[in-house]
Scaffold this active site. Structure first.
Site, PDB file in Angstrom:
ATOM      1  N   HIS A  90      38.775  49.294  31.660  1.00 41.92           N
ATOM      2  CA  HIS A  90      38.935  50.690  31.383  1.00 41.92           C
ATOM      3  C   HIS A  90      38.462  51.802  31.883  1.00 41.92           C
ATOM      4  O   HIS A  90      38.945  53.417  32.590  1.00 41.92           O
ATOM      5  CB  HIS A  90      38.101  51.072  29.989  1.00 41.92           C
ATOM      6  CG  HIS A  90      36.706  51.115  29.987  1.00 41.92           C
ATOM      7  ND1 HIS A  90      36.007  49.758  29.871  1.00 41.92           N
ATOM      8  CD2 HIS A  90      36.016  52.286  29.288  1.00 41.92           C
ATOM      9  CE1 HIS A  90      34.972  50.112  29.616  1.00 41.92           C
ATOM     10  NE2 HIS A  90      35.076  51.396  29.348  1.00 41.92           N
ATOM     11  N   ASP A  91      37.332  51.777  32.768  1.00 38.32           N
ATOM     12  CA  ASP A  91      36.781  52.705  33.155  1.00 38.32           C
ATOM     13  C   ASP A  91      37.122  52.144  35.178  1.00 38.32           C
ATOM     14  O   ASP A  91      35.699  53.604  35.904  1.00 38.32           O
ATOM     15  CB  ASP A  91      34.428  53.435  33.672  1.00 38.32           C
ATOM     16  CG  ASP A  91      34.515  54.047  31.645  1.00 38.32           C
ATOM     17  OD1 ASP A  91      35.291  54.214  31.240  1.00 38.32           O
ATOM     18  OD2 ASP A  91      33.419  53.338  31.070  1.00 38.32           O
ATOM     19  N   LYS A 112      36.142  55.698  37.559  1.00 33.96           N
ATOM     20  CA  LYS A 112      34.937  56.575  37.920  1.00 33.96           C
ATOM     21  C   LYS A 112      35.107  55.858  39.460  1.00 33.96           C
ATOM     22  O   LYS A 112      34.047  57.053  40.289  1.00 33.96           O
ATOM     23  CB  LYS A 112      34.162  55.773  36.493  1.00 33.96           C
ATOM     24  CG  LYS A 112      34.117  56.615  35.329  1.00 33.96           C
ATOM     25  CD  LYS A 112      33.493  56.062  34.349  1.00 33.96           C
ATOM     26  CE  LYS A 112      33.459  57.089  33.258  1.00 33.96           C
ATOM     27  NZ  LYS A 112      32.153  56.903  32.083  1.00 33.96           N
ATOM     28  N   HIS A 146      38.320  60.798  34.642  1.00 35.03           N
ATOM     29  CA  HIS A 146      38.830  59.306  35.209  1.00 35.03           C
ATOM     30  C   HIS A 146      39.760  58.402  33.818  1.00 35.03           C
ATOM     31  O   HIS A 146      40.436  57.519  34.498  1.00 35.03           O
ATOM     32  CB  HIS A 146      37.367  58.391  34.768  1.00 35.03           C
ATOM     33  CG  HIS A 146      37.044  57.780  33.355  1.00 35.03           C
ATOM     34  ND1 HIS A 146      36.333  59.063  32.369  1.00 35.03           N
ATOM     35  CD2 HIS A 146      36.548  57.340  32.709  1.00 35.03           C
ATOM     36  CE1 HIS A 146      36.151  58.857  31.180  1.00 35.03           C
ATOM     37  NE2 HIS A 146      36.438  57.110  32.094  1.00 35.03           N
ATOM     38  N   HIS A 176      42.449  55.209  26.588  1.00 32.45           N
ATOM     39  CA  HIS A 176      40.386  55.106  25.382  1.00 32.45           C
ATOM     40  C   HIS A 176      39.837  56.045  25.565  1.00 32.45           C
ATOM     41  O   HIS A 176      38.531  55.770  24.845  1.00 32.45           O
ATOM     42  CB  HIS A 176      39.923  54.013  26.940  1.00 32.45           C
ATOM     43  CG  HIS A 176      38.841  54.697  27.284  1.00 32.45           C
ATOM     44  ND1 HIS A 176      39.576  54.584  29.477  1.00 32.45           N
ATOM     45  CD2 HIS A 176      37.760  54.660  28.239  1.00 32.45           C
ATOM     46  CE1 HIS A 176      38.672  55.133  29.639  1.00 32.45           C
ATOM     47  NE2 HIS A 176      37.457  54.844  29.472  1.00 32.45           N
ATOM     48  N   HIS A 177      39.691  56.979  25.368  1.00 30.92           N
ATOM     49  CA  HIS A 177      39.238  58.241  25.274  1.00 30.92           C
ATOM     50  C   HIS A 177      39.724  59.232  24.391  1.00 30.92           C
ATOM     51  O   HIS A 177      39.587  60.598  23.927  1.00 30.92           O
ATOM     52  CB  HIS A 177      38.874  59.223  26.190  1.00 30.92           C
ATOM     53  CG  HIS A 177      37.168  58.880  26.996  1.00 30.92           C
ATOM     54  ND1 HIS A 177      35.720  59.106  26.422  1.00 30.92           N
ATOM     55  CD2 HIS A 177      36.928  57.850  28.059  1.00 30.92           C
ATOM     56  CE1 HIS A 177      35.278  57.635  27.690  1.00 30.92           C
ATOM     57  NE2 HIS A 177      35.640  57.515  28.333  1.00 30.92           N
TER      58      HIS A 177
HETATM   59 FE   LIG Z   1      33.320  53.328  29.302  1.00 24.30          FE
HETATM   60 FE   LIG Z   2      35.894  56.243  29.770  1.00 27.52          FE
END
Ligand SMILES: [Fe+2]
Ligand SMILES: [Fe+2]
Length: 227
Positions: free
Chosen positions: A88-89, A92, A117, A141-142
């Site tokens: 998911h990240d 980043k 991100h 996801h955010h």
């Molecule tokens: Fe995360």
């Molecule tokens: Fe995230």
């Protein structure tokens, strides 16, 4: 396609996440040798991993697994949710480690960078033949249950179920882990925070399952991350 030359070592947050990506590409791409060469290049560039983010990806996946169990999600849907939770990240990668670990409040400009991100992650993964459902979960996801999240301000059932699950799992791990600016929160405080944010940030059904039925398993996952 990712420009390898543009990935600087200090931007790198997770060797494991990209190693996992390499595996998925190896499995999905018809031209496996080409895919492996590309991904080897990415993995070789990852010389400066962040231990925190390694642990974060894995814990979010494990917590998501607990929630999937509670919601009785199985088969391909479950596999996609766990893949997305792990990745998911990934976006980043393009955020400076100094910004990720910044002990002070972020400026509005820094927040703008951070908020990109999910879109960056989606953009990276879409070039590798990742399942469309996984892409959507990474992208959303955010998003918040009340429509105040990012990047598209989706709300309620318009947010894919997997993204709503990862939203809760991500928040649990964020609160349950040390940050540059604070220590991990106690479990009862995490539960209270989750309850406070039901209907605003989080899907109430998922929070009910996560906080009422799975405390022991989730506490164990968080506790192992603190060792
Ligand atoms: Fe995360
Ligand atoms: Fe995230």
């Amino acid at each position: 396609m990712i420009n390898l030359a543009s990935i600087r070592s200090h931007e790198i947050f997770s060797t494991v996440a990209v190693g996992f990506l390499a595996y998925k590409v190896w499995r999905l791409q018809p031209q496996r040798e080409t895919a492996q060469t590309i991904l080897k290049g990415i993995v070789n560039t990852l010389t400066n991993k962040s231990r925190y983010y390694y642990g974060h990806s894995k814990r979010v996946m494990l917590i998501s697994k607990c929630i999937c169990d509670a919601l009785d999600i199985n088969g391909r849907d479950r596999e996609n949710i766990l893949d997305a939770a792990y990745l998911h990240d990934i976006g980043k990668i393009r955020v400076d480690l100094a910004l990720l670990d910044k002990p002070d409040k972020l400026t509005e400009t820094e927040w703008e960078t951070m908020r990109k991100h999910p879109l960056v992650g989606y953009d990276i993964l879409k070039d590798f033949g990742i399942h469309a459902d996984v892409l959507a979960m990474v992208l959303y996801h955010h998003e918040n249950f009340d429509g105040t999240g990012y990047p598209l301000q989706l709300n309620g059932g318009n947010i894919p179920l997997g993204a709503r699950i990862i939203r809760v799992a991500d928040a649990i791990d964020a609160m349950g882990s040390d940050r540059a600016y604070r220590k991990a929160l106690p479990f009862d405080v995490i539960n209270e925070e989750l309850r406070k944010c039901v209907d605003t940030q989080f899907d109430p059904d998922i929070v009910a399952k996560a906080t009422n039925g799975l405390n022991k398993r989730i506490r164990l996952i968080l506790a192992q991350g603190r060792v």
